[in-house]
Design a protein around this motif. Structure first.
Motif, PDB file in Angstrom:
ATOM      1  N   GLY A  87       0.816  -1.207   0.000  1.00 47.95           N
ATOM      2  CA  GLY A  87       0.000   0.000   0.000  1.00 47.95           C
ATOM      3  C   GLY A  87       0.853   1.261   0.000  1.00 47.95           C
ATOM      4  O   GLY A  87       0.462   2.275   0.562  1.00 47.95           O
ATOM      5  N   ASP A  88       2.001   1.214  -0.677  1.00 51.74           N
ATOM      6  CA  ASP A  88       2.895   2.374  -0.717  1.00 51.74           C
ATOM      7  C   ASP A  88       2.371   3.421  -1.700  1.00 51.74           C
ATOM      8  O   ASP A  88       1.459   3.168  -2.485  1.00 51.74           O
ATOM      9  N   PHE A  89       2.961   4.609  -1.660  1.00 52.72           N
ATOM     10  CA  PHE A  89       2.536   5.728  -2.497  1.00 52.72           C
ATOM     11  C   PHE A  89       2.561   5.385  -3.981  1.00 52.72           C
ATOM     12  O   PHE A  89       1.606   5.665  -4.702  1.00 52.72           O
ATOM     13  N   LEU A  90       3.649   4.786  -4.464  1.00 53.17           N
ATOM     14  CA  LEU A  90       3.770   4.513  -5.895  1.00 53.17           C
ATOM     15  C   LEU A  90       2.718   3.514  -6.382  1.00 53.17           C
ATOM     16  O   LEU A  90       2.155   3.673  -7.468  1.00 53.17           O
ATOM     17  N   LEU A  92      -0.265   2.967  -4.933  1.00 51.59           N
ATOM     18  CA  LEU A  92      -1.555   3.659  -4.896  1.00 51.59           C
ATOM     19  C   LEU A  92      -1.704   4.605  -6.078  1.00 51.59           C
ATOM     20  O   LEU A  92      -2.762   4.683  -6.708  1.00 51.59           O
ATOM     21  N   CYS A  93      -0.632   5.310  -6.404  1.00 52.46           N
ATOM     22  CA  CYS A  93      -0.660   6.245  -7.533  1.00 52.46           C
ATOM     23  C   CYS A  93      -0.832   5.472  -8.850  1.00 52.46           C
ATOM     24  O   CYS A  93      -1.605   5.884  -9.716  1.00 52.46           O
ATOM     25  N   ALA A  94      -0.132   4.361  -8.984  1.00 52.42           N
ATOM     26  CA  ALA A  94      -0.253   3.539 -10.196  1.00 52.42           C
ATOM     27  C   ALA A  94      -1.680   3.032 -10.364  1.00 52.42           C
ATOM     28  O   ALA A  94      -2.220   3.026 -11.477  1.00 52.42           O
ATOM     29  N   LEU A  95      -2.307   2.626  -9.276  1.00 57.87           N
ATOM     30  CA  LEU A  95      -3.691   2.155  -9.356  1.00 57.87           C
ATOM     31  C   LEU A  95      -4.630   3.292  -9.753  1.00 57.87           C
ATOM     32  O   LEU A  95      -5.574   3.091 -10.514  1.00 57.87           O
ATOM     33  N   ARG A  96      -4.360   4.490  -9.255  1.00 57.97           N
ATOM     34  CA  ARG A  96      -5.212   5.646  -9.577  1.00 57.97           C
ATOM     35  C   ARG A  96      -5.136   6.017 -11.059  1.00 57.97           C
ATOM     36  O   ARG A  96      -6.120   6.448 -11.633  1.00 57.97           O
ATOM     37  N   VAL A  97      -3.977   5.865 -11.675  1.00 53.75           N
ATOM     38  CA  VAL A  97      -3.858   6.251 -13.086  1.00 53.75           C
ATOM     39  C   VAL A  97      -4.246   5.125 -14.038  1.00 53.75           C
ATOM     40  O   VAL A  97      -4.436   5.366 -15.224  1.00 53.75           O
ATOM     41  N   THR A  98      -4.384   3.913 -13.541  1.00 50.06           N
ATOM     42  CA  THR A  98      -4.739   2.787 -14.394  1.00 50.06           C
ATOM     43  C   THR A  98      -6.166   2.959 -14.928  1.00 50.06           C
ATOM     44  O   THR A  98      -7.104   3.104 -14.153  1.00 50.06           O
ATOM     45  N   PRO A  99      -6.326   2.962 -16.246  1.00 49.92           N
ATOM     46  CA  PRO A  99      -7.664   3.133 -16.818  1.00 49.92           C
ATOM     47  C   PRO A  99      -8.604   2.011 -16.401  1.00 49.92           C
ATOM     48  O   PRO A  99      -8.243   0.838 -16.431  1.00 49.92           O
ATOM     49  N   GLY A 100      -9.786   2.402 -15.975  1.00 52.78           N
ATOM     50  CA  GLY A 100     -10.813   1.430 -15.638  1.00 52.78           C
ATOM     51  C   GLY A 100     -10.696   0.794 -14.273  1.00 52.78           C
ATOM     52  O   GLY A 100     -11.565   0.012 -13.893  1.00 52.78           O
ATOM     53  N   PHE A 101      -9.647   1.097 -13.506  1.00 54.37           N
ATOM     54  CA  PHE A 101      -9.519   0.487 -12.187  1.00 54.37           C
ATOM     55  C   PHE A 101     -10.533   1.137 -11.254  1.00 54.37           C
ATOM     56  O   PHE A 101     -10.608   2.360 -11.160  1.00 54.37           O
ATOM     57  N   PRO A 102     -11.331   0.353 -10.546  1.00 55.14           N
ATOM     58  CA  PRO A 102     -12.377   0.923  -9.680  1.00 55.14           C
ATOM     59  C   PRO A 102     -11.781   1.638  -8.459  1.00 55.14           C
ATOM     60  O   PRO A 102     -11.137   1.022  -7.623  1.00 55.14           O
ATOM     61  N   HIS A 103     -12.032   2.928  -8.382  1.00 54.66           N
ATOM     62  CA  HIS A 103     -11.493   3.733  -7.281  1.00 54.66           C
ATOM     63  C   HIS A 103     -12.069   3.321  -5.934  1.00 54.66           C
ATOM     64  O   HIS A 103     -11.416   3.496  -4.907  1.00 54.66           O
ATOM     65  N   SER A 104     -13.264   2.764  -5.927  1.00 52.52           N
ATOM     66  CA  SER A 104     -13.862   2.358  -4.655  1.00 52.52           C
ATOM     67  C   SER A 104     -13.041   1.259  -3.978  1.00 52.52           C
ATOM     68  O   SER A 104     -12.972   1.208  -2.750  1.00 52.52           O
ATOM     69  N   ALA A 123      -1.481  10.327  -3.174  1.00 50.51           N
ATOM     70  CA  ALA A 123      -1.575   9.454  -4.349  1.00 50.51           C
ATOM     71  C   ALA A 123      -2.876   9.712  -5.105  1.00 50.51           C
ATOM     72  O   ALA A 123      -2.892   9.696  -6.342  1.00 50.51           O
ATOM     73  N   ALA A 124      -3.953   9.970  -4.367  1.00 49.50           N
ATOM     74  CA  ALA A 124      -5.238  10.251  -5.016  1.00 49.50           C
ATOM     75  C   ALA A 124      -5.152  11.541  -5.827  1.00 49.50           C
ATOM     76  O   ALA A 124      -5.517  11.565  -7.006  1.00 49.50           O
ATOM     77  N   VAL A 125      -4.649  12.602  -5.224  1.00 45.47           N
ATOM     78  CA  VAL A 125      -4.596  13.890  -5.914  1.00 45.47           C
ATOM     79  C   VAL A 125      -3.666  13.817  -7.122  1.00 45.47           C
ATOM     80  O   VAL A 125      -4.023  14.245  -8.224  1.00 45.47           O
ATOM     81  N   LEU A 126      -2.482  13.261  -6.948  1.00 42.26           N
ATOM     82  CA  LEU A 126      -1.524  13.201  -8.055  1.00 42.26           C
ATOM     83  C   LEU A 126      -2.022  12.274  -9.169  1.00 42.26           C
ATOM     84  O   LEU A 126      -2.068  12.662 -10.334  1.00 42.26           O
ATOM     85  N   GLY A 127      -2.386  11.063  -8.815  1.00 43.50           N
ATOM     86  CA  GLY A 127      -2.840  10.101  -9.822  1.00 43.50           C
ATOM     87  C   GLY A 127      -4.092  10.563 -10.548  1.00 43.50           C
ATOM     88  O   GLY A 127      -4.180  10.484 -11.772  1.00 43.50           O
ATOM     89  N   LEU A 128      -5.057  11.066  -9.781  1.00 45.94           N
ATOM     90  CA  LEU A 128      -6.301  11.532 -10.398  1.00 45.94           C
ATOM     91  C   LEU A 128      -6.075  12.776 -11.248  1.00 45.94           C
ATOM     92  O   LEU A 128      -6.750  12.955 -12.266  1.00 45.94           O
ATOM     93  N   LEU A 168       5.002   1.376 -11.029  1.00 45.55           N
ATOM     94  CA  LEU A 168       5.256   0.071 -10.406  1.00 45.55           C
ATOM     95  C   LEU A 168       6.720  -0.339 -10.565  1.00 45.55           C
ATOM     96  O   LEU A 168       7.312  -0.939  -9.660  1.00 45.55           O
ATOM     97  N   LEU A 169       7.333  -0.015 -11.704  1.00 41.23           N
ATOM     98  CA  LEU A 169       8.757  -0.284 -11.901  1.00 41.23           C
ATOM     99  C   LEU A 169       9.587   0.532 -10.914  1.00 41.23           C
ATOM    100  O   LEU A 169      10.534   0.007 -10.301  1.00 41.23           O
ATOM    101  N   ALA A 170       9.244   1.791 -10.727  1.00 43.68           N
ATOM    102  CA  ALA A 170       9.959   2.637  -9.763  1.00 43.68           C
ATOM    103  C   ALA A 170       9.838   2.071  -8.358  1.00 43.68           C
ATOM    104  O   ALA A 170      10.815   2.039  -7.602  1.00 43.68           O
ATOM    105  N   ARG A 171       8.667   1.579  -8.020  1.00 38.66           N
ATOM    106  CA  ARG A 171       8.463   0.961  -6.708  1.00 38.66           C
ATOM    107  C   ARG A 171       9.370  -0.254  -6.537  1.00 38.66           C
ATOM    108  O   ARG A 171      10.012  -0.436  -5.519  1.00 38.66           O
ATOM    109  N   ARG A 172       9.445  -1.069  -7.572  1.00 36.43           N
ATOM    110  CA  ARG A 172      10.275  -2.275  -7.514  1.00 36.43           C
ATOM    111  C   ARG A 172      11.759  -1.911  -7.353  1.00 36.43           C
ATOM    112  O   ARG A 172      12.477  -2.519  -6.562  1.00 36.43           O
ATOM    113  N   ILE A 173      12.205  -0.913  -8.107  1.00 41.24           N
ATOM    114  CA  ILE A 173      13.603  -0.476  -8.022  1.00 41.24           C
ATOM    115  C   ILE A 173      13.904   0.064  -6.633  1.00 41.24           C
ATOM    116  O   ILE A 173      14.944  -0.270  -6.038  1.00 41.24           O
ATOM    117  N   LEU A 174      13.014   0.864  -6.089  1.00 36.09           N
ATOM    118  CA  LEU A 174      13.230   1.424  -4.758  1.00 36.09           C
ATOM    119  C   LEU A 174      13.253   0.338  -3.693  1.00 36.09           C
ATOM    120  O   LEU A 174      14.052   0.394  -2.755  1.00 36.09           O
TER     121      LEU A 174
END
Length: 184
Positions: A87-90, A92-104, A123-128, A168-174
């Motif tokens: 549940g890290d920032f990256l 959460l942000c990746a999920l927010r920008v993914t097309p069609g992913f349910p925000h609920s 993550a919500a503000v940036l991704g959205l 998600l790649l950035a998250r993995r690298i970090l």
């Protein structure tokens, strides 16, 4: 309806409607089509991100309140631990920008998990913001196009999927860097 767009009360009403929809895990994103048709991309983005972020916060708090009696049982659940670890920032942000992913799912899951509120909101503000601006721009400029869905697909979905994958790649690298640093 565009005649009413100049009145501040309409933007406030649209934001409030989104908050209610997102709080109860309903598709508040459907208002994207209304707002993007009524407003230019930047004001539409501000209206939509405000409504979706505050609605996400309402959903987070609502889920948190409903799940409090069951938290002890949830904490021992393997799935809970797995979700908490990712549940890290990256992510959460990746999920927010993914097309069609349910925000609920993000809103309620973060509330149940008790993810840090600052991380959740950032993550919500940036991704959205990224996602909504791209969608709003394309919708606003293609209302008269013969095939707006094709334009939407070509101009919005691939960049959002690429951005989600890069996050998600950035998250993995970090994470790898952190493991290597701890191993020294």
């Amino acid at each position: 309806a565009r005649g009413y767009a100049q009145h501040g009360w309409l933007a406030a009403a649209l934001i409030l409607l989104q908050i209610v929809l997102f709080m109860f895990a309903m598709p508040g994103a459907t208002l994207l089509w209304v707002v993007a048709a009524l407003y230019p991309p930047v004001p539409a983005t501000v209206i939509l991100v405000t409504g979706a972020s505050l609605g996400g916060l309402a959903g987070y708090l609502f889920a948190r309140k409903l799940s409090t009696p069951r938290l002890a049982r949830l904490r021992s659940n393997r799935g809970f631990r797995l979700l908490r670890e990712h549940g890290d920032f990256l992510t959460l942000c990746a999920l927010r920008v993914t097309p069609g992913f349910p925000h609920s799912i993000i809103n309620y899951g973060a509330g149940i998990l008790g993810l840090p509120l600052g991380r959740f909101l950032a993550a919500a503000v940036l991704g959205l913001s990224v996602k909504t601006f791209l969608y709003s721009r394309v919708i606003h400029h293609t209302l008269g196009a013969a095939e707006p869905s094709e334009l939407l697909w070509r101009n919005v979905v691939p960049p959002l999927v690429l951005l989600a994958l890069l996050l998600l790649l950035a998250r993995r690298i970090l994470r790898r860097r952190a493991v290597n640093t701890l191993g020294r």
